[in-house]
Structure formats: structure tokens, C-alpha cells
Design a protein around this motif. Structure first.
Motif, PDB file in Angstrom:
ATOM      1  N   PRO A 138      55.169  35.227  37.774  1.00  0.00           N
ATOM      2  CA  PRO A 138      55.191  36.491  37.022  1.00  0.00           C
ATOM      3  C   PRO A 138      55.389  36.241  35.532  1.00  0.00           C
ATOM      4  O   PRO A 138      56.063  35.299  35.138  1.00  0.00           O
ATOM      5  CB  PRO A 138      56.387  37.235  37.630  1.00  0.00           C
ATOM      6  CG  PRO A 138      57.250  36.173  38.237  1.00  0.00           C
ATOM      7  CD  PRO A 138      56.313  35.086  38.688  1.00  0.00           C
ATOM      8  N   ILE A 139      54.795  37.099  34.723  1.00  0.00           N
ATOM      9  CA  ILE A 139      54.908  36.947  33.274  1.00  0.00           C
ATOM     10  C   ILE A 139      56.360  37.095  32.827  1.00  0.00           C
ATOM     11  O   ILE A 139      56.763  36.558  31.783  1.00  0.00           O
ATOM     12  CB  ILE A 139      54.001  37.969  32.549  1.00  0.00           C
ATOM     13  CG1 ILE A 139      53.835  37.595  31.079  1.00  0.00           C
ATOM     14  CG2 ILE A 139      54.536  39.372  32.707  1.00  0.00           C
ATOM     15  CD1 ILE A 139      53.138  36.292  30.834  1.00  0.00           C
ATOM     16  N   THR A 140      57.178  37.793  33.613  1.00  0.00           N
ATOM     17  CA  THR A 140      58.596  37.930  33.276  1.00  0.00           C
ATOM     18  C   THR A 140      59.299  36.573  33.266  1.00  0.00           C
ATOM     19  O   THR A 140      60.264  36.373  32.532  1.00  0.00           O
ATOM     20  CB  THR A 140      59.315  38.862  34.269  1.00  0.00           C
ATOM     21  OG1 THR A 140      59.049  38.410  35.612  1.00  0.00           O
ATOM     22  CG2 THR A 140      58.826  40.291  34.125  1.00  0.00           C
ATOM     23  N   SER A 165      47.980  43.375  33.952  1.00  0.00           N
ATOM     24  CA  SER A 165      47.845  43.715  32.530  1.00  0.00           C
ATOM     25  C   SER A 165      49.104  43.356  31.743  1.00  0.00           C
ATOM     26  O   SER A 165      49.080  43.331  30.513  1.00  0.00           O
ATOM     27  CB  SER A 165      47.546  45.209  32.378  1.00  0.00           C
ATOM     28  OG  SER A 165      48.595  45.989  32.940  1.00  0.00           O
ATOM     29  N   ASP A 166      50.211  43.075  32.450  1.00  0.00           N
ATOM     30  CA  ASP A 166      51.452  42.669  31.771  1.00  0.00           C
ATOM     31  C   ASP A 166      51.250  41.401  30.952  1.00  0.00           C
ATOM     32  O   ASP A 166      51.947  41.181  29.963  1.00  0.00           O
ATOM     33  CB  ASP A 166      52.578  42.437  32.793  1.00  0.00           C
ATOM     34  CG  ASP A 166      53.001  43.724  33.473  1.00  0.00           C
ATOM     35  OD1 ASP A 166      52.661  44.799  32.951  1.00  0.00           O
ATOM     36  OD2 ASP A 166      53.663  43.650  34.522  1.00  0.00           O
ATOM     37  N   VAL A 167      50.295  40.567  31.365  1.00  0.00           N
ATOM     38  CA  VAL A 167      50.030  39.325  30.644  1.00  0.00           C
ATOM     39  C   VAL A 167      49.545  39.634  29.226  1.00  0.00           C
ATOM     40  O   VAL A 167      49.975  39.016  28.249  1.00  0.00           O
ATOM     41  CB  VAL A 167      48.986  38.476  31.392  1.00  0.00           C
ATOM     42  CG1 VAL A 167      48.654  37.215  30.601  1.00  0.00           C
ATOM     43  CG2 VAL A 167      49.493  38.116  32.783  1.00  0.00           C
ATOM     44  N   PHE A 168      48.656  40.619  29.100  1.00  0.00           N
ATOM     45  CA  PHE A 168      48.149  40.978  27.778  1.00  0.00           C
ATOM     46  C   PHE A 168      49.221  41.689  26.952  1.00  0.00           C
ATOM     47  O   PHE A 168      49.254  41.574  25.730  1.00  0.00           O
ATOM     48  CB  PHE A 168      46.903  41.843  27.912  1.00  0.00           C
ATOM     49  CG  PHE A 168      45.731  41.103  28.485  1.00  0.00           C
ATOM     50  CD1 PHE A 168      45.162  40.036  27.803  1.00  0.00           C
ATOM     51  CD2 PHE A 168      45.197  41.445  29.712  1.00  0.00           C
ATOM     52  CE1 PHE A 168      44.091  39.335  28.329  1.00  0.00           C
ATOM     53  CE2 PHE A 168      44.124  40.756  30.255  1.00  0.00           C
ATOM     54  CZ  PHE A 168      43.574  39.693  29.559  1.00  0.00           C
ATOM     55  N   THR A 185      38.334  30.664  30.299  1.00  0.00           N
ATOM     56  CA  THR A 185      37.353  29.699  30.802  1.00  0.00           C
ATOM     57  C   THR A 185      36.638  30.263  32.022  1.00  0.00           C
ATOM     58  O   THR A 185      37.279  30.778  32.939  1.00  0.00           O
ATOM     59  CB  THR A 185      38.013  28.352  31.172  1.00  0.00           C
ATOM     60  OG1 THR A 185      38.978  28.576  32.217  1.00  0.00           O
ATOM     61  CG2 THR A 185      38.725  27.749  29.968  1.00  0.00           C
ATOM     62  N   LYS A 186      35.318  30.209  31.987  1.00  0.00           N
ATOM     63  CA  LYS A 186      34.455  30.571  33.110  1.00  0.00           C
ATOM     64  C   LYS A 186      34.444  32.061  33.434  1.00  0.00           C
ATOM     65  O   LYS A 186      34.020  32.466  34.520  1.00  0.00           O
ATOM     66  CB  LYS A 186      34.830  29.772  34.364  1.00  0.00           C
ATOM     67  CG  LYS A 186      34.684  28.270  34.191  1.00  0.00           C
ATOM     68  CD  LYS A 186      35.034  27.527  35.463  1.00  0.00           C
ATOM     69  CE  LYS A 186      34.891  26.020  35.264  1.00  0.00           C
ATOM     70  NZ  LYS A 186      35.239  25.255  36.477  1.00  0.00           N
ATOM     71  N   PHE A 187      34.931  32.910  32.517  1.00  0.00           N
ATOM     72  CA  PHE A 187      34.778  34.352  32.694  1.00  0.00           C
ATOM     73  C   PHE A 187      34.854  35.023  31.330  1.00  0.00           C
ATOM     74  O   PHE A 187      35.364  34.455  30.359  1.00  0.00           O
ATOM     75  CB  PHE A 187      35.828  34.918  33.648  1.00  0.00           C
ATOM     76  CG  PHE A 187      37.216  35.028  33.067  1.00  0.00           C
ATOM     77  CD1 PHE A 187      37.639  36.200  32.450  1.00  0.00           C
ATOM     78  CD2 PHE A 187      38.110  33.965  33.145  1.00  0.00           C
ATOM     79  CE1 PHE A 187      38.919  36.299  31.921  1.00  0.00           C
ATOM     80  CE2 PHE A 187      39.387  34.060  32.628  1.00  0.00           C
ATOM     81  CZ  PHE A 187      39.793  35.236  32.014  1.00  0.00           C
ATOM     82  N   LEU A 188      34.313  36.241  31.256  1.00  0.00           N
ATOM     83  CA  LEU A 188      34.336  37.022  30.028  1.00  0.00           C
ATOM     84  C   LEU A 188      35.416  38.089  30.120  1.00  0.00           C
ATOM     85  O   LEU A 188      35.592  38.723  31.161  1.00  0.00           O
ATOM     86  CB  LEU A 188      32.973  37.681  29.786  1.00  0.00           C
ATOM     87  CG  LEU A 188      31.780  36.745  29.574  1.00  0.00           C
ATOM     88  CD1 LEU A 188      30.507  37.559  29.385  1.00  0.00           C
ATOM     89  CD2 LEU A 188      32.010  35.832  28.375  1.00  0.00           C
ATOM     90  N   MET A 189      36.101  38.291  29.041  1.00  0.00           N
ATOM     91  CA  MET A 189      37.143  39.294  28.996  1.00  0.00           C
ATOM     92  C   MET A 189      36.531  40.683  28.809  1.00  0.00           C
ATOM     93  O   MET A 189      35.466  40.837  28.206  1.00  0.00           O
ATOM     94  CB  MET A 189      38.107  38.978  27.846  1.00  0.00           C
ATOM     95  CG  MET A 189      39.460  39.650  27.957  1.00  0.00           C
ATOM     96  SD  MET A 189      40.555  39.121  26.621  1.00  0.00           S
ATOM     97  CE  MET A 189      40.616  37.360  26.948  1.00  0.00           C
ATOM     98  N   ASP A 190      37.203  41.690  29.330  1.00  0.00           N
ATOM     99  CA  ASP A 190      36.750  43.065  29.189  1.00  0.00           C
ATOM    100  C   ASP A 190      36.611  43.446  27.715  1.00  0.00           C
ATOM    101  O   ASP A 190      37.458  43.099  26.887  1.00  0.00           O
ATOM    102  CB  ASP A 190      37.748  44.001  29.882  1.00  0.00           C
ATOM    103  CG  ASP A 190      37.386  45.458  29.711  1.00  0.00           C
ATOM    104  OD1 ASP A 190      36.450  45.918  30.370  1.00  0.00           O
ATOM    105  OD2 ASP A 190      38.046  46.117  28.878  1.00  0.00           O
TER     106      ASP A 190
END
Length: 258
Positions: A138-140, A165-168, A185-190
Motif C-alpha cells: 500500500p502507498i501508505t 489512485s492514491d499512488v498519484f 513502462t509498457k503502458f500509457l497513462m490516462d
């Protein structure tokens, strides 16, 4: 002067008296001023810090209330590395000192307890986060690891597309106090997500051409106008007009851009 008076009283109290270790612990606790103790520990290696906290309860409590100044290896800038390779969280604090835990809630909690016993806050030039599976860590956990820490740069690499979305939100919290570098890496962000960030030191979307993933010219141009210092994204069908638009957008920025 305060230190000299307290130490003088301490010496007077223990002179010609049997040692009471409980009283010694209490006196050590009173004598330990975190700011002063932090300066003393700056001259010790991390191994010495680990050994010192094992001396007594008072020493462990004193160490936990000090600051840690991370030392760079081989004359490099100091860096805190948080790496999640092999389903194991490894926190490197310079000087080849590493705290490790498997992606298991119990082990992660123990790692956080060890971090709390070693310092209250850490000073480092750079914090690097990579290879983390945010569905398992977890990002926490990262927020607690870096709680109170002071750093100039934060870089984070995402290897997976789906996570909370907590990561952003974690990135946004750090935008005001550090220069951010972010890579996928290997994907595009929204599109809406990537446009929501403030200007970054580096923004990259890497290794996407194998999957045939590209961004539209308009998105790339919008990101140039956001004034990211270094931008690297895959764009298909680059036209001469598009190149000229990029140049015009960069001319409007007083800072350096690549």
C-alpha cells in the motif's frame, strides 16, 4: 551551559554510589537532546547507529528521536532507494545499509517499526522508488517510510497499469517540496491523469512501441506547454507542422526543455 550543568549533576549523583541501571536510563533520557545527539550521530556509520540502539532502552529511544543524514556511496549524492524486485521491499539508506521485508503485512509492519527506531526524519538529495507492486504494497507504507524526510528529488517508475489512485495523490503531495521524475513502462497513462500533474523534472512513457502504443500529437504538445523539463513519449505520424508547433511552444518557456 545547560548540558554542562546537567552532566555535572549526573556525575555528582553517581559518584561513590552503587549503580542503579533504571536511574541511569532515566538520566540518559534527560541528558539526550535530540538536536545535539543528531549532530553526534552524523559522525557515526549506520552500523554504529544500529549497534548503539541495542545498548539500552534509553539509547534506543534516543536514536529513534534523531535525524539521519544519508551518506552517498563512492562520493555520489545521497539517495534513498525503495525497490520492490523479487516480491521483496528493500529500503537502501546509503552506506550499503538495507532494510528488507517480503510483500507481507506482518513483515512490512516490522520494517516500519525498525525505521521508526533508527530515526525520526532523514535528509537525502534523492528518493528513488521502483519495481513496486502497489496492489501488494500500500502507498501508505511508503508514506510512513518517508514521513518527515527531507529530499530535493523524487523519482518513481510504474511497471503496471492498474493500481489505486492514491499512488498519484502521493505524487501530488510531494510536488511542492521536491522535483518529480515519473516514468511508466509498457503502458500509457490516462490523458486526464497525466495532464493533471504540475511541471516535472522528467516525464517518460517507455517501451510502448512493441505493443504499438502511441499518444496523439495534441497530448504531446499540451505536455510541452505544461513545461515538463524532459519529456519522452511515443508519438506516431510526426509531421513538419507538429515539429514547428513544439519549437514554438518551447520558445515561450524561459527554462530548459528537452
Amino acid at each position: 551551559l545547560l548540558i554542562r550543568i546537567q552532566f555535572s549533576r549526573f556525575c555528582h549523583e553517581i559518584r561513590d554510589q552503587p549503580i542503579n541501571w533504571d536511574d541511569m536510563e532515566e538520566t540518559f533520557h534527560k541528558l539526550c537532546i535530540p538536536e545535539l545527539f543528531s549532530k553526534i550521530l552524523r559522525h557515526l556509520t549506520m552500523k554504529d547507529r544500529l549497534n548503539l540502539r541495542l545498548c539500552s532502552r534509553g539509547a534506543e529511544n534516543a536514536v529513534s528521536r534523531t535525524d539521519l543524514h544519508v551518506i552517498g556511496q563512492n562520493r555520489q549524492l545521497p539517495i534513498i532507494r525503495i525497490d520492490g524486485r523479487w516480491r521483496r521491499l528493500t529500503v537502501s539508506l546509503g552506506e550499503r545499509v538495507k532494510l528488507k521485508a517480503k510483500f507481507d503485512p506482518t513483515e512490512l509492519e516490522e520494517l516500519l517499526r525498525m525505521r521508526q527506531r533508527l530515526f525520526t526524519r532523514a535528509y537525502s538529495y534523492h528518493v528513488e522508488i521502483k519495481n513496486i507492486n502497489f496492489n501488494l504494497v500500500p502507498i501508505t507504507c511508503l508514506e510512513k517510510l518517508l514521513d518527515g524526510c527531507v529530499f530535493d528529488q523524487l523519482s518513481i517508475v510504474f511497471n503496471q497499469k492498474k493500481f489505486s489512485s492514491d499512488v498519484f495523490e502521493f505524487i501530488r503531495k510531494n510536488e511542492k517540496k521536491a522535483k518529480i521524475s515519473m516514468a511508466t513502462t509498457k503502458f500509457l497513462m490516462d490523458r486526464n491523469m497525466v495532464l493533471s500533474f504540475e511541471a516535472m523534472e522528467t516525464l517518460q512513457m517507455l517501451n510502448t512501441t512493441i505493443q504499438g502504443l502511441t499518444v496523439f500529437e495534441g497530448l504531446f504538445l499540451d505536455l510541452v506547454r505544461k513545461r515538463h523539463r524532459e519529456l519522452e513519449l511515443p508519438v506516431a505520424n510526426i509531421s513538419d507542422e507538429f515539429i514547428l508547433s513544439i519549437v514554438e511552444a518551447m520558445k515561450a518557456n524561459d527554462g530548459e526543455q528537452r
